[in-house]
Design a protein around this motif. Structure first.
Motif, PDB file in Angstrom:
ATOM      1  N   GLY A   8       4.844   1.027  16.114  1.00  0.00           N
ATOM      2  CA  GLY A   8       5.254   1.616  17.384  1.00  0.00           C
ATOM      3  C   GLY A   8       4.517   2.917  17.600  1.00  0.00           C
ATOM      4  O   GLY A   8       3.284   2.963  17.513  1.00  0.00           O
ATOM      5  N   ASP A   9       5.246   4.010  17.827  1.00  0.00           N
ATOM      6  CA  ASP A   9       4.646   5.328  18.034  1.00  0.00           C
ATOM      7  C   ASP A   9       4.550   6.144  16.751  1.00  0.00           C
ATOM      8  O   ASP A   9       4.108   7.292  16.789  1.00  0.00           O
ATOM      9  CB  ASP A   9       5.471   6.121  19.055  1.00  0.00           C
ATOM     10  N   GLU A  10       4.969   5.579  15.630  1.00  0.00           N
ATOM     11  CA  GLU A  10       4.986   6.326  14.376  1.00  0.00           C
ATOM     12  C   GLU A  10       3.826   5.905  13.483  1.00  0.00           C
ATOM     13  O   GLU A  10       3.500   4.726  13.380  1.00  0.00           O
ATOM     14  CB  GLU A  10       6.313   6.108  13.665  1.00  0.00           C
ATOM     15  N   VAL A  11       3.208   6.895  12.819  1.00  0.00           N
ATOM     16  CA  VAL A  11       2.073   6.653  11.934  1.00  0.00           C
ATOM     17  C   VAL A  11       2.456   7.102  10.529  1.00  0.00           C
ATOM     18  O   VAL A  11       2.982   8.207  10.337  1.00  0.00           O
ATOM     19  CB  VAL A  11       0.815   7.418  12.416  1.00  0.00           C
ATOM     20  N   TYR A  12       2.202   6.232   9.549  1.00  0.00           N
ATOM     21  CA  TYR A  12       2.530   6.504   8.154  1.00  0.00           C
ATOM     22  C   TYR A  12       1.282   6.377   7.298  1.00  0.00           C
ATOM     23  O   TYR A  12       0.444   5.509   7.537  1.00  0.00           O
ATOM     24  CB  TYR A  12       3.556   5.492   7.626  1.00  0.00           C
ATOM     25  N   GLU A  13       1.172   7.220   6.286  1.00  0.00           N
ATOM     26  CA  GLU A  13       0.151   7.060   5.253  1.00  0.00           C
ATOM     27  C   GLU A  13       0.870   6.483   4.040  1.00  0.00           C
ATOM     28  O   GLU A  13       1.775   7.120   3.498  1.00  0.00           O
ATOM     29  CB  GLU A  13      -0.495   8.403   4.923  1.00  0.00           C
ATOM     30  N   VAL A  14       0.480   5.275   3.658  1.00  0.00           N
ATOM     31  CA  VAL A  14       1.199   4.535   2.625  1.00  0.00           C
ATOM     32  C   VAL A  14       0.257   4.251   1.458  1.00  0.00           C
ATOM     33  O   VAL A  14      -0.858   3.773   1.655  1.00  0.00           O
ATOM     34  CB  VAL A  14       1.738   3.203   3.199  1.00  0.00           C
ATOM     35  N   GLU A  15       0.726   4.545   0.249  1.00  0.00           N
ATOM     36  CA  GLU A  15      -0.080   4.317  -0.952  1.00  0.00           C
ATOM     37  C   GLU A  15       0.521   3.185  -1.784  1.00  0.00           C
ATOM     38  O   GLU A  15       1.739   3.104  -1.946  1.00  0.00           O
ATOM     39  CB  GLU A  15      -0.143   5.603  -1.779  1.00  0.00           C
TER      40      GLU A  15
END
Length: 105
Positions: free
Chosen positions: A41-48
């Protein structure tokens, strides 16, 4: 499943935002380090890695590698998969996405 090996900067933004009518589960696995930018959606995550991401049906999303090597696995819960471009202005009405780091065994 996609195998990533030291992806160049020019190749990192390959997944355009899209939507489909079924849930999706993404799994990030790496023996070293693998980092993705996940947009829900409108949210951005940096995922490891190691991590798993649940994407509800109807939610505009994308996943692009930032750095590292490993595997990106997408599980689509349908026999009739169709990716669609997102509507211009789509309010989010689906259930909330979930991002969870996997616990090491």
């Amino acid at each position: 499943a996609h195998e990533m090996r030291a992806v160049s900067a020019a190749s990192r933004d390959y997944c355009e935002p899209h939507v489909h009518d079924c849930p999706e589960i993404n799994i990030l696995l790496s023996l070293d380090r693998l980092v993705y930018e996940i947009t829900l959606g409108d949210e951005v995550y940096e995922v490891e890695a190691p991590a798993s991401i649940y994407i509800p049906a109807g939610l505009v999303h994308s996943a692009n590698v930032i750095e590292g090597s490993g595997f990106f696995v997408a599980i689509i819960e349908t026999a009739d998969y169709v990716a669609k471009p997102p509507p211009a202005l789509q309010p989010h009405t689906a259930s909330s996405p979930a991002i969870a780091p996997s616990s090491a065994a």
